[in-house]
Design an enzyme around this catalytic site. Structure first.
Site, PDB file in Angstrom:
ATOM      1  N   ASP A   7      -8.869  40.394 -26.889  1.00  0.00           N
ATOM      2  CA  ASP A   7      -9.552  39.843 -25.715  1.00  0.00           C
ATOM      3  C   ASP A   7     -10.350  40.896 -24.947  1.00  0.00           C
ATOM      4  O   ASP A   7     -11.262  40.570 -24.196  1.00  0.00           O
ATOM      5  CB  ASP A   7      -8.545  39.154 -24.779  1.00  0.00           C
ATOM      6  CG  ASP A   7      -8.358  37.676 -25.128  1.00  0.00           C
ATOM      7  OD1 ASP A   7      -9.217  37.105 -25.844  1.00  0.00           O
ATOM      8  OD2 ASP A   7      -7.351  37.095 -24.686  1.00  0.00           O
TER       9      ASP A   7
ATOM     10  N   GLU B 134      -5.742  33.256  -7.629  1.00  0.00           N
ATOM     11  CA  GLU B 134      -4.581  34.133  -7.566  1.00  0.00           C
ATOM     12  C   GLU B 134      -4.204  34.502  -6.135  1.00  0.00           C
ATOM     13  O   GLU B 134      -3.040  34.783  -5.840  1.00  0.00           O
ATOM     14  CB  GLU B 134      -4.840  35.405  -8.381  1.00  0.00           C
ATOM     15  CG  GLU B 134      -4.995  35.178  -9.881  1.00  0.00           C
ATOM     16  CD  GLU B 134      -6.360  34.619 -10.290  1.00  0.00           C
ATOM     17  OE1 GLU B 134      -7.287  34.615  -9.444  1.00  0.00           O
ATOM     18  OE2 GLU B 134      -6.494  34.173 -11.435  1.00  0.00           O
TER      19      GLU B 134
ATOM     20  N   GLY C 148      -3.514  40.408   9.592  1.00  0.00           N
ATOM     21  CA  GLY C 148      -4.383  41.489  10.042  1.00  0.00           C
ATOM     22  C   GLY C 148      -5.405  41.793   8.965  1.00  0.00           C
ATOM     23  O   GLY C 148      -6.459  42.348   9.239  1.00  0.00           O
TER      24      GLY C 148
ATOM     25  N   ARG D 283       2.358  40.946 -24.073  1.00  0.00           N
ATOM     26  CA  ARG D 283       1.937  39.840 -24.923  1.00  0.00           C
ATOM     27  C   ARG D 283       2.571  39.894 -26.318  1.00  0.00           C
ATOM     28  O   ARG D 283       3.086  38.882 -26.781  1.00  0.00           O
ATOM     29  CB  ARG D 283       0.411  39.851 -25.051  1.00  0.00           C
ATOM     30  CG  ARG D 283      -0.122  38.762 -25.956  1.00  0.00           C
ATOM     31  CD  ARG D 283      -1.649  38.758 -25.997  1.00  0.00           C
ATOM     32  NE  ARG D 283      -2.142  37.709 -26.860  1.00  0.00           N
ATOM     33  CZ  ARG D 283      -2.388  37.853 -28.162  1.00  0.00           C
ATOM     34  NH1 ARG D 283      -2.193  39.014 -28.747  1.00  0.00           N
ATOM     35  NH2 ARG D 283      -2.830  36.834 -28.891  1.00  0.00           N
TER      36      ARG D 283
ATOM     37  N   ARG E 156       7.014  38.207 -22.455  1.00  0.00           N
ATOM     38  CA  ARG E 156       6.464  37.098 -21.648  1.00  0.00           C
ATOM     39  C   ARG E 156       7.168  35.789 -21.993  1.00  0.00           C
ATOM     40  O   ARG E 156       7.403  34.960 -21.130  1.00  0.00           O
ATOM     41  CB  ARG E 156       4.949  36.979 -21.828  1.00  0.00           C
ATOM     42  CG  ARG E 156       4.523  36.635 -23.226  1.00  0.00           C
ATOM     43  CD  ARG E 156       3.019  36.379 -23.311  1.00  0.00           C
ATOM     44  NE  ARG E 156       2.607  36.411 -24.706  1.00  0.00           N
ATOM     45  CZ  ARG E 156       1.777  35.537 -25.266  1.00  0.00           C
ATOM     46  NH1 ARG E 156       1.266  34.547 -24.572  1.00  0.00           N
ATOM     47  NH2 ARG E 156       1.451  35.657 -26.541  1.00  0.00           N
TER      48      ARG E 156
ATOM     49  N   GLN F 152      -9.159  41.712 -19.811  1.00  0.00           N
ATOM     50  CA  GLN F 152      -7.880  41.006 -19.794  1.00  0.00           C
ATOM     51  C   GLN F 152      -6.681  41.959 -19.836  1.00  0.00           C
ATOM     52  O   GLN F 152      -5.538  41.510 -19.934  1.00  0.00           O
ATOM     53  CB  GLN F 152      -7.771  40.036 -20.982  1.00  0.00           C
ATOM     54  CG  GLN F 152      -9.043  39.248 -21.279  1.00  0.00           C
ATOM     55  CD  GLN F 152      -9.414  38.255 -20.192  1.00  0.00           C
ATOM     56  OE1 GLN F 152      -8.655  37.359 -19.887  1.00  0.00           O
ATOM     57  NE2 GLN F 152     -10.590  38.424 -19.589  1.00  0.00           N
TER      58      GLN F 152
ATOM     59  N   HIS G 128      -5.509  40.146  14.587  1.00  0.00           N
ATOM     60  CA  HIS G 128      -5.916  41.081  15.648  1.00  0.00           C
ATOM     61  C   HIS G 128      -5.712  40.480  17.037  1.00  0.00           C
ATOM     62  O   HIS G 128      -5.766  41.199  18.027  1.00  0.00           O
ATOM     63  CB  HIS G 128      -7.365  41.541  15.449  1.00  0.00           C
ATOM     64  CG  HIS G 128      -8.353  40.425  15.306  1.00  0.00           C
ATOM     65  ND1 HIS G 128      -8.516  39.726  14.129  1.00  0.00           N
ATOM     66  CD2 HIS G 128      -9.234  39.889  16.182  1.00  0.00           C
ATOM     67  CE1 HIS G 128      -9.467  38.807  14.304  1.00  0.00           C
ATOM     68  NE2 HIS G 128      -9.911  38.882  15.533  1.00  0.00           N
TER      69      HIS G 128
ATOM     70  N   SER H 100       0.512  30.435 -21.324  1.00  0.00           N
ATOM     71  CA  SER H 100       0.504  31.805 -21.867  1.00  0.00           C
ATOM     72  C   SER H 100       1.624  32.650 -21.285  1.00  0.00           C
ATOM     73  O   SER H 100       2.099  33.582 -21.922  1.00  0.00           O
ATOM     74  CB  SER H 100      -0.828  32.497 -21.558  1.00  0.00           C
ATOM     75  OG  SER H 100      -1.870  31.936 -22.308  1.00  0.00           O
TER      76      SER H 100
ATOM     77  N   LYS I 275     -15.657  33.574  23.044  1.00  0.00           N
ATOM     78  CA  LYS I 275     -14.954  34.849  23.004  1.00  0.00           C
ATOM     79  C   LYS I 275     -14.960  35.414  24.427  1.00  0.00           C
ATOM     80  O   LYS I 275     -15.966  35.303  25.142  1.00  0.00           O
ATOM     81  CB  LYS I 275     -15.654  35.801  22.041  1.00  0.00           C
ATOM     82  CG  LYS I 275     -14.797  36.958  21.571  1.00  0.00           C
ATOM     83  CD  LYS I 275     -15.294  37.474  20.229  1.00  0.00           C
ATOM     84  CE  LYS I 275     -14.583  38.730  19.772  1.00  0.00           C
ATOM     85  NZ  LYS I 275     -14.940  39.078  18.383  1.00  0.00           N
TER      86      LYS I 275
END
Lengths: 625, 625
Positions: A424, A367, A120, A474, A319, A428, A74, A346, A243
């Protein structure tokens, strides 16, 4: 370039004042914006641009140029003012801030050549900065990455994900600055001016910390120097600021967040700021800039991949085919880098790690920084493949949104999509990942169903400029294609067709095997259906779908291991709508639960028997009309 | 209840061993699962359930019962084993783990009465625990909330958002336990057994920390006691443990994550574990449990709201109407709580804070803990309204996914949706929020267009059990409804209709004014259109839409301030598909940019003039066929 401090400091002070004036003028002209958020960081910005960073305002993409990422997006007006001051463009452009015709938007986007990633949405810039710093290592450049955060922003968890990864990777080419201006949008921040709160946190997370007065140019220059000479640790400069600094009626005052000055306020502010100009400064801002030194380095290698090596009918999980293909790609192309979030065994990206460990970045279970770092890497020429279970990519949804805005060249692979993961359970199972990525106009969305298409589409994804999502499964599925089969982004494959087809079944991923099984069952009872593998969901092959619709009496059935909204059904429905065709959708329509994969496909309505029933009832219903 | 340690400790040891055996047996029976992740926390679980927590296994929802949230949801088998051991259900049920017919799923969901929130996406349980702890204050109960995290999980940024909020709120009724078992899924964790790394972080974030041996029952009991007697700070017990503890071939060993024992391995493991049983223990596990003490407290109040008080034609932003309505609701209903992420002066929830400051929770700029805390609050009887700019709710997308799985009674309000926010630019524009929430089968999705409908729908949202999303706009729009107008979840309003309507325009939110303007323009040239305000997007009024389609020659035009995928157009298209109708969609189809709101509506194809053009060309095209 002048380095004598007695000359430089007054010049930097005046530049800071000019940046404040420019930020005030441009936001008042726009009628909105955050001038006081610019004022607090003006001295830091001046020192950074005109005494610290090595860059060429006319060649912002220079591979050896230092980077600056404004995480608190900003404060865009002062970023633009700094680049104008550096000579990147004419200062008069600043007065087009936030206008429809101008790339000087309310928050920075990579439409501007000097912006690496859109910011932003707070807490993202520092994640991208991690990627930028990792890239310097990859290309063996000594460029440094600077990132400026707000204090309020430091409450975002993603900041601490980045803090962990940067410290673990000993990114001493990364320098953060936190503009601790005490005031958030709606009230004072959690820690206000208690600098120890910031210091303790960053130190605990393994960073070198420097607490300074963010309006003391000499202190700022010292801090940059100390950061530069610190080895084995990233540095966070914690700058205590006010500020609205520089203008008496805004400095340290509440209720000025995100407010442009009214005309009369502007006049008053500019007058006050102008009175702060140190007289007798003759050195010009552009002359102060330190230029980047080119490093000679080997050119990137980008060889084509050999053909895949699968056998028709073999059972291979996409995968695993992804992991194998990625291991080939990373060897063939030096720009490819791989990012993981502790699931590499995996997703099978551990195979890429094995062959190219120096281009494999482990983020552990985080992540957001994985995707953010990928954004930063992509902005610097790498082609990052970031992967985890598709449902956990959702954790980085807002980063994906921002990558779409920036059209960053990131490649995301989500494995373990859908109910077909089985036991699972729902936490998942990604059942909204297609909705997430299809929503973004700049995303390419691919969903291979077998080993061959996975390998081919992965290679296409690497070549395609812009963000790409690849959905992976999977369970093992049948190899459907010969190794010389070709695929295109925006294509589809008609797997079964005859002149007597009564309906078209459009499947993707794990449901392709189900559709082929339905084809077999229906054929046994004398009914022919067309079967399409819709491996490209964005863009989608509208003509191919329309042709199938026309050839099969307008009867289209989609079947997908995804919730009903936002996935394959919606993609097909929109593509054929103008042709007047509608779609009958088989999709997951309730919160699923644990069970065996085959049981779940059936329980949630997307198995071959459900396809058979849908065909039968659709043909019956139309016949009965 | 026995409290003599000499009696209790051997009993707890045996219970821990039994929990290990049960976890091993159930996962082997299921053929998948995470037994070694259960083993590391068995001693903690035994001590927590059978010497510390006050609960009634037959009445898990007791409002004064202590709570246990298993943030590392993959250790579900030991959670189930503990409740079976406590007597909540028969131990034989454990062998149905992960079966389609059983509620003992791979990861815990609130299908089980003793599970407050679904876990399995890491880093979320501790956010919910913050909400649970806040609720204890709200209802003036002394119940405590315990949350167990994995060490790998601590890399998730959301954990640190929760850490900040819990410390700031001085939640001394909250006790975390980190099971530091050193091994992640694919490799050792970032900090392995370096307990100082954890201790420094939690201390820096303001928590009381206790580092213990997580297999020493006496040390665990001491730690719980210290946590209980600590005032003004939440406590994090950092328990050093061994993954696979208790079985020689798994204890501290790599490559055992997420692997069930084979039959022969199970026999060996159980034999080893059984040999660890202390003999001579006679006390039964259920007899050890401490029961909750009921607190007498005033009943919740839930009065109906008076009618809204708007004037037809007035200009009111729905975000402001939301803030005003919420301030009324929070006074009328003691269950209502309000959560903010430092935008309360833009969402106008500061008006609710003013009238009910003790039920207003400021999370600063941390959307994940805001939504996670809302989940925890809702699980304990509160009705939480969490709000921020709609684009920043996207930061919590994975929490929203998990709330959908758990069908938590949370209410999310996203303001500043769409390009109509104007100058701030794309980073602040939510254009995929409808896609996100519509994807989830358990979500109700509402999108009011004026002040009256906002207030009415907010009241309905509070009454509706389950997750609700309300989309709100920044610009002022016309008050369309009289104050006595009624709305229903799953309804729509036909705003304009005549027997001569040549098409139906379906709008929502800010586009309703545009559609009405188009109606006026078209009428001036002699063309009548039907105009629908589709304020309920999930569920959607299929019959109402089909009726409009049939009445207007099947010509349906949707217009929405959202990307083309996943929003209003898709909702309508699916609803009318079985009727053979297709939809012409006006939506945002590229990455937008800064500009004035009205300019942007036009530039991105969703203004009244685009509606006029769409009607004209649709009528022309069909006429020309």
């Amino acid at each position: 370039m002048t380095t004598d401090r007695a000359t430089v400091i007054p010049a930097l002070k005046n530049i800071a004042t000019q940046l404040r004036i420019d930020s005030a003028r441009s936001t008042t002209q726009a009628g909105s914006g955050h001038p006081t958020s610019c004022f607090s960081m003006a001295d830091i910005t001046s020192a950074l641009f005109f005494a610290e960073m090595r860059f060429d305002p006319k060649d912002p993409h220079n591979p050896d140029a230092d980077r600056f990422i404004l995480s608190k997006g900003h404060a865009a007006p002062i970023l633009y003012a700094a680049w104008a001051e550096a000579g990147a463009f004419d200062r008069s452009e600043l007065l087009k801030l936030r206008e429809l015709g101008s790339d000087l938007e309310g928050h920075p986007t990579p439409r501007l050549p000097f912006v690496d990633v859109a910011t932003g949405s707070l807490g993202q810039g520092i994640c991208a900065a991690v990627g930028s710093a990792l890239n310097a290592r990859r290309i063996k450049s000594d460029y440094r990455t600077y990132v400026l955060l707000g204090d309020g922003e430091s409450a975002e968890g993603s900041v601490w994900e980045a803090a962990n990864v940067a410290a673990r990777d000993k990114l001493d080419n990364l320098c953060g600055i936190t503009d601790v201006n005490r005031l958030g949008q709606s009230q004072p921040t959690m820690w206000q001016h208690d600098m120890g709160q910031f210091e303790r946190r960053w130190q605990a997370f393994g960073w070198n910390t420097l607490v300074i007065d963010g309006h003391d140019i000499a202190a700022i220059l010292d801090a940059f120097e100390k950061a530069r000479s610190t080895r084995g640790q990233p540095t966070m400069i914690l700058a205590r600021t006010e500020k609205g600094k520089g203008v008496s009626f805004t400095e340290g005052k509440d209720n000025w967040h995100g407010k442009a000055f009214k005309k009369d306020e502007l006049e008053k502010a500019v007058k006050e700021l102008e009175s702060q100009m140190v007289s007798g400064v003759t050195v010009k801002a552009p002359d102060l800039i330190r230029k980047p030194q080119s490093t000679s380095r080997p050119a990137e290698t980008a060889k084509a991949l050999p053909a895949p090596n699968y056998k028709l009918g073999d059972q291979v999980a996409t995968r695993e085919a992804f992991g194998d293909a990625l291991a080939k790609l990373v060897v063939a192309d030096s720009r490819i880098v791989v990012l993981d979030a502790d699931v590499k065994n995996s997703t099978y990206t551990d195979r890429a790690e094995k062959v190219a460990p120096d281009r494999f970045y482990e983020n552990f279970i985080a992540e957001q920084v994985m995707v953010g770092a990928a954004m930063g890497l992509s902005a610097r020429g790498a082609i990052p493949f970031a992967s985890t279970f598709a449902c956990f990519l959702y954790r980085a949804a807002d980063f994906i949104r921002m990558a779409a805005i920036g059209s960053n060249n990131i490649k995301l692979a989500g494995t373990h999509a859908g109910v077909s993961i089985g036991e699972d359970g729902p936490s998942q199972m990604a059942l909204e990942d297609l909705a997430m990525c299809r929503a973004e106009p700049s995303f390419t969305v691919l969903y291979p169903s077998d080993g061959v298409s996975t390998e081919r589409l992965l290679a296409l994804a690497a070549q395609k400029q812009g963000p790409v999502y690849i959905r992976l499964s999977r369970p093992k599925t049948s190899v459907l294609y010969t190794n010389d089969e070709t695929f295109t982004i925006g294509g589809l494959k008609v797997l079964k067709e005859s002149p007597d087809d009564v309906a078209t079944v459009i499947a993707a991923g794990v449901t392709v095997d189900q559709a082929l099984d339905a084809h077999k069952k229906l054929k046994a009872s004398g009914t022919s259906i067309r079967v399409i593998d819709l491996y490209s969901l964005a863009p989608v092959d509208r003509d191919g779908l329309l042709a199938a619709a026309r050839a099969t009496k307008g009867r289209l059935i989609t079947v997908e291991d995804h919730y009903a909204a936002g996935g394959v059904g919606d993609a097909v429905a929109e593509a054929v709508a103008d042709g007047g065709f509608t779609v009958h959708r088989l999709a997951v329509r309730e919160i699923p639960r644990s069970g065996k994969p085959e049981e779940l496909l059936d329980r949630f309505g997307i198995s071959s028997s459900h396809i058979v029933n849908a065909v039968t009832s659709l043909v019956g219903a139309v016949a009965a009309r």
